[in-house]
Design a protein around this motif. Sequence first.
Motif, PDB file in Angstrom:
ATOM      1  N   HIS A  66       0.836  -1.211   0.000  1.00 46.31           N
ATOM      2  CA  HIS A  66       0.000   0.000   0.000  1.00 46.31           C
ATOM      3  C   HIS A  66       0.868   1.257   0.000  1.00 46.31           C
ATOM      4  O   HIS A  66       0.556   2.244  -0.683  1.00 46.31           O
ATOM      5  CB  HIS A  66      -0.929  -0.002   1.214  1.00 46.31           C
ATOM      6  CG  HIS A  66      -2.096  -0.934   1.066  1.00 46.31           C
ATOM      7  ND1 HIS A  66      -3.206  -0.626   0.329  1.00 46.31           N
ATOM      8  CD2 HIS A  66      -2.313  -2.175   1.559  1.00 46.31           C
ATOM      9  CE1 HIS A  66      -4.065  -1.634   0.366  1.00 46.31           C
ATOM     10  NE2 HIS A  66      -3.546  -2.592   1.111  1.00 46.31           N
ATOM     11  N   ARG A  69       2.425   1.973  -3.406  1.00 44.53           N
ATOM     12  CA  ARG A  69       1.451   2.578  -4.333  1.00 44.53           C
ATOM     13  C   ARG A  69       1.215   4.049  -3.980  1.00 44.53           C
ATOM     14  O   ARG A  69       1.106   4.905  -4.847  1.00 44.53           O
ATOM     15  CB  ARG A  69       0.142   1.782  -4.282  1.00 44.53           C
ATOM     16  CG  ARG A  69      -0.862   2.222  -5.313  1.00 44.53           C
ATOM     17  CD  ARG A  69      -2.010   1.248  -5.411  1.00 44.53           C
ATOM     18  NE  ARG A  69      -2.845   1.246  -4.216  1.00 44.53           N
ATOM     19  CZ  ARG A  69      -3.805   0.352  -3.960  1.00 44.53           C
ATOM     20  NH1 ARG A  69      -4.040  -0.610  -4.823  1.00 44.53           N
ATOM     21  NH2 ARG A  69      -4.526   0.418  -2.858  1.00 44.53           N
ATOM     22  N   ARG A 153     -14.520   4.158 -18.248  1.00 44.69           N
ATOM     23  CA  ARG A 153     -13.403   4.367 -17.324  1.00 44.69           C
ATOM     24  C   ARG A 153     -12.523   5.520 -17.796  1.00 44.69           C
ATOM     25  O   ARG A 153     -12.248   5.646 -19.012  1.00 44.69           O
ATOM     26  CB  ARG A 153     -12.563   3.075 -17.256  1.00 44.69           C
ATOM     27  CG  ARG A 153     -11.530   3.087 -16.146  1.00 44.69           C
ATOM     28  CD  ARG A 153     -12.218   2.943 -14.824  1.00 44.69           C
ATOM     29  NE  ARG A 153     -11.313   2.841 -13.713  1.00 44.69           N
ATOM     30  CZ  ARG A 153     -11.434   3.584 -12.613  1.00 44.69           C
ATOM     31  NH1 ARG A 153     -12.398   4.479 -12.490  1.00 44.69           N
ATOM     32  NH2 ARG A 153     -10.615   3.400 -11.602  1.00 44.69           N
ATOM     33  N   LYS A 164      -4.027   6.069  -6.859  1.00 43.84           N
ATOM     34  CA  LYS A 164      -5.207   6.179  -6.009  1.00 43.84           C
ATOM     35  C   LYS A 164      -5.385   7.653  -5.644  1.00 43.84           C
ATOM     36  O   LYS A 164      -5.018   8.106  -4.560  1.00 43.84           O
ATOM     37  CB  LYS A 164      -5.039   5.287  -4.770  1.00 43.84           C
ATOM     38  CG  LYS A 164      -6.367   4.832  -4.187  1.00 43.84           C
ATOM     39  CD  LYS A 164      -6.161   3.630  -3.301  1.00 43.84           C
ATOM     40  CE  LYS A 164      -7.361   3.362  -2.420  1.00 43.84           C
ATOM     41  NZ  LYS A 164      -8.601   3.081  -3.136  1.00 43.84           N
ATOM     42  N   TYR A 169     -12.167   9.282  -8.430  1.00 46.25           N
ATOM     43  CA  TYR A 169     -13.420   8.762  -7.870  1.00 46.25           C
ATOM     44  C   TYR A 169     -14.639   9.546  -8.335  1.00 46.25           C
ATOM     45  O   TYR A 169     -15.766   9.196  -7.997  1.00 46.25           O
ATOM     46  CB  TYR A 169     -13.289   8.632  -6.343  1.00 46.25           C
ATOM     47  CG  TYR A 169     -12.329   7.474  -6.073  1.00 46.25           C
ATOM     48  CD1 TYR A 169     -12.799   6.185  -5.873  1.00 46.25           C
ATOM     49  CD2 TYR A 169     -10.950   7.652  -6.177  1.00 46.25           C
ATOM     50  CE1 TYR A 169     -11.926   5.118  -5.741  1.00 46.25           C
ATOM     51  CE2 TYR A 169     -10.072   6.584  -6.043  1.00 46.25           C
ATOM     52  CZ  TYR A 169     -10.575   5.325  -5.826  1.00 46.25           C
ATOM     53  OH  TYR A 169      -9.722   4.255  -5.710  1.00 46.25           O
ATOM     54  N   GLU A 198     -12.926  -2.271 -14.283  1.00 48.59           N
ATOM     55  CA  GLU A 198     -13.099  -2.692 -12.891  1.00 48.59           C
ATOM     56  C   GLU A 198     -14.393  -2.093 -12.374  1.00 48.59           C
ATOM     57  O   GLU A 198     -15.168  -1.532 -13.141  1.00 48.59           O
ATOM     58  CB  GLU A 198     -11.897  -2.242 -12.056  1.00 48.59           C
ATOM     59  CG  GLU A 198     -11.686  -0.729 -12.070  1.00 48.59           C
ATOM     60  CD  GLU A 198     -10.494  -0.258 -11.251  1.00 48.59           C
ATOM     61  OE1 GLU A 198      -9.969  -1.027 -10.430  1.00 48.59           O
ATOM     62  OE2 GLU A 198     -10.105   0.907 -11.431  1.00 48.59           O
ATOM     63  N   PRO A 200     -16.254   0.530  -9.242  1.00 56.16           N
ATOM     64  CA  PRO A 200     -15.911   1.837  -8.682  1.00 56.16           C
ATOM     65  C   PRO A 200     -14.841   1.774  -7.593  1.00 56.16           C
ATOM     66  O   PRO A 200     -14.096   2.723  -7.405  1.00 56.16           O
ATOM     67  CB  PRO A 200     -17.245   2.326  -8.092  1.00 56.16           C
ATOM     68  CG  PRO A 200     -18.295   1.566  -8.829  1.00 56.16           C
ATOM     69  CD  PRO A 200     -17.699   0.236  -9.156  1.00 56.16           C
ATOM     70  N   GLY A 201     -14.782   0.654  -6.874  1.00 59.32           N
ATOM     71  CA  GLY A 201     -13.806   0.566  -5.777  1.00 59.32           C
ATOM     72  C   GLY A 201     -13.232  -0.829  -5.636  1.00 59.32           C
ATOM     73  O   GLY A 201     -12.846  -1.229  -4.530  1.00 59.32           O
ATOM     74  N   GLY A 202     -13.146  -1.559  -6.728  1.00 63.86           N
ATOM     75  CA  GLY A 202     -12.608  -2.910  -6.621  1.00 63.86           C
ATOM     76  C   GLY A 202     -12.399  -3.539  -7.982  1.00 63.86           C
ATOM     77  O   GLY A 202     -12.895  -3.034  -9.001  1.00 63.86           O
ATOM     78  N   CYS A 203     -11.662  -4.640  -8.002  1.00 63.61           N
ATOM     79  CA  CYS A 203     -11.348  -5.332  -9.262  1.00 63.61           C
ATOM     80  C   CYS A 203     -12.275  -6.527  -9.456  1.00 63.61           C
ATOM     81  O   CYS A 203     -12.936  -6.981  -8.519  1.00 63.61           O
ATOM     82  CB  CYS A 203      -9.891  -5.786  -9.242  1.00 63.61           C
ATOM     83  SG  CYS A 203      -8.775  -4.378  -9.428  1.00 63.61           S
ATOM     84  N   LEU A 222      -6.935   0.119 -11.056  1.00 68.61           N
ATOM     85  CA  LEU A 222      -5.971   0.387  -9.997  1.00 68.61           C
ATOM     86  C   LEU A 222      -5.201  -0.917  -9.787  1.00 68.61           C
ATOM     87  O   LEU A 222      -5.806  -1.997  -9.796  1.00 68.61           O
ATOM     88  CB  LEU A 222      -6.722   0.753  -8.709  1.00 68.61           C
ATOM     89  CG  LEU A 222      -5.845   1.089  -7.509  1.00 68.61           C
ATOM     90  CD1 LEU A 222      -5.173   2.453  -7.672  1.00 68.61           C
ATOM     91  CD2 LEU A 222      -6.660   1.089  -6.215  1.00 68.61           C
ATOM     92  N   SER A 224      -4.433  -3.281  -7.838  1.00 66.58           N
ATOM     93  CA  SER A 224      -5.023  -3.629  -6.540  1.00 66.58           C
ATOM     94  C   SER A 224      -4.163  -4.616  -5.749  1.00 66.58           C
ATOM     95  O   SER A 224      -3.701  -5.632  -6.285  1.00 66.58           O
ATOM     96  CB  SER A 224      -6.394  -4.245  -6.818  1.00 66.58           C
ATOM     97  OG  SER A 224      -6.781  -5.150  -5.821  1.00 66.58           O
ATOM     98  N   VAL A 225      -4.021  -4.336  -4.476  1.00 69.05           N
ATOM     99  CA  VAL A 225      -3.262  -5.230  -3.587  1.00 69.05           C
ATOM    100  C   VAL A 225      -4.031  -6.543  -3.396  1.00 69.05           C
ATOM    101  O   VAL A 225      -3.443  -7.634  -3.383  1.00 69.05           O
ATOM    102  CB  VAL A 225      -3.009  -4.526  -2.226  1.00 69.05           C
ATOM    103  CG1 VAL A 225      -2.313  -5.459  -1.252  1.00 69.05           C
ATOM    104  CG2 VAL A 225      -2.194  -3.246  -2.431  1.00 69.05           C
ATOM    105  N   THR A 226      -5.340  -6.440  -3.293  1.00 70.89           N
ATOM    106  CA  THR A 226      -6.151  -7.649  -3.102  1.00 70.89           C
ATOM    107  C   THR A 226      -6.108  -8.525  -4.349  1.00 70.89           C
ATOM    108  O   THR A 226      -5.980  -9.750  -4.262  1.00 70.89           O
ATOM    109  CB  THR A 226      -7.626  -7.277  -2.808  1.00 70.89           C
ATOM    110  OG1 THR A 226      -7.642  -6.187  -1.894  1.00 70.89           O
ATOM    111  CG2 THR A 226      -8.394  -8.445  -2.239  1.00 70.89           C
ATOM    112  N   GLY A 261     -11.338  -6.074  -3.243  1.00 69.09           N
ATOM    113  CA  GLY A 261     -10.617  -4.870  -2.839  1.00 69.09           C
ATOM    114  C   GLY A 261     -10.456  -4.900  -1.337  1.00 69.09           C
ATOM    115  O   GLY A 261     -11.079  -5.727  -0.660  1.00 69.09           O
ATOM    116  N   THR A 262      -9.651  -4.010  -0.817  1.00 72.40           N
ATOM    117  CA  THR A 262      -9.386  -4.009   0.619  1.00 72.40           C
ATOM    118  C   THR A 262     -10.680  -3.883   1.425  1.00 72.40           C
ATOM    119  O   THR A 262     -10.899  -4.623   2.383  1.00 72.40           O
ATOM    120  CB  THR A 262      -8.426  -2.848   0.964  1.00 72.40           C
ATOM    121  OG1 THR A 262      -7.199  -3.090   0.282  1.00 72.40           O
ATOM    122  CG2 THR A 262      -8.189  -2.741   2.453  1.00 72.40           C
TER     123      THR A 262
END
Length: 317
Positions: A66, A69, A153, A164, A169, A198, A200-203, A222, A224-226, A261-262
Motif C-alpha cells: 500500500h 502505491r 473508465r 489512487k 473517484y 473494474e 468503482p472501488g474494486g477489481c 488500480l 489492486s493489492v487484493t 478490494g481491501t
Amino acid sequence: MMAKNQPTPDERPGFAIMNGRLMPYADAKISIMAPGLTFAVTIFEGLRGYWNAEREELNIFRIGAHLDRMAFGMTLMELDGPPSADDFTYQILEVTRANDIREDCYIRLQAYVDEWGDMTATGPVGSSVICRSRPRVSAFEIGKHFCVASWRRNTDDASPPRIKATANYLNSRLAGMEAKRNGYGGAIILNHDGSVAEGPGGCIFLRRGETLITPSVTDGILESVTRDTLIQLARAAGRNVEERKVGRTELYLADEMFYCGTGQEITPMLSVDGKPIGSGEPGPLTRDLQRDYDALVRGHASPGFSDGWLTPVWGNS
Ligand SMILES: Cc1ncc(COP(=O)(O)O)c(C=O)c1O
C-alpha cells in the motif's frame, strides 16, 4: 445522506494523526481553500487490519504494498516532501494503538496540498491517518447484483486509474450512483474499447471452466493489492490464472464472478445486468478463495510468498 457503511458521529475514532501529530479526530481540519479540496490534489490509501482472536493480535495487511502505491501516486502528483513510508508506518501503528483498536479495522491515509493555492500548487503538503473499527461487509457472505455502467473508465493518459487519487473517484461515483439508482448493488465500468476495466472501488475476477480471469493492469484498473494477493493465492493452489482483456459479453458467460478490494475483500457477484452468473449463488472457487484469504490475513496461514505481509500492532509495543 450518509452511506450505511460509514461510521456515525458516535462511532468515529477518538484520535487521528494530522501532519504527523496525534490529536482528537474532531480537531483534524483542513483549509476550505486547500487544493486538496478545490482541485482534488489528494492521494490516498485504504488498508485493513485483522484481529486474530486466538493470539489476541491485530495485524495490518500488506503495509509495504500500500505504501509503495501511495509513494508512486505522490510522486506522479508532484507533492513536495510528503511523509515517507517509515513515517506512515509509524503513524498507522500510533493511531491504531491510540484508539485502542482490537478488532477488524480500516485505515485511511491521505496526502494533499493544504492551505490555499492553484491547481499546480505542490505544497504545503498535509497528511492524515485514521483508523476505525470496520467489520466485514455483509456482501462477503451473500453477494451482490451488478450492472454494466453507461459511464466509461477514465484513461491512463487523462486521469490515470493506476494511482489512487481522489480525482479518479468522480468516475467511480458516477458509475456507482447509476447502479444504485437502478437498484443494483454495484457497477462494472468498461473502457473506451468496450473491454472490462473494474468496479468503482474494486477489481473483477471471473471463472470460465477451470480458468480464473481478470483484466490486466493495462486495462484501466488500480493495481489492486487484493487482486495481486488473490492471483498469488490461486496460483499457489495450482490454479490457472489469466490476466487479459475481458469482453462485456464474457461476463454473461462466466461460471462465477467476484469483486475484490481491501474494503470489500471478496464479494460474490450474483448477476450482471439481471442475468444470473452461473447458478446465481456464490461460486465454489469464490468460497475457496474467501477461506484462503481469511486464513492469510488473520495469520492462520503463511504461504511462502507472503513473508512480511502482516504487521502486528500490539506485539511490538
Ligand atoms: C478503483 C479501485 N480499484 C480497485 C481497488 C482495490 O484495490 P486494493 O485491493 O488495493 O484495495 C480499489 C480499492 O481501493 C479501488 O478504489
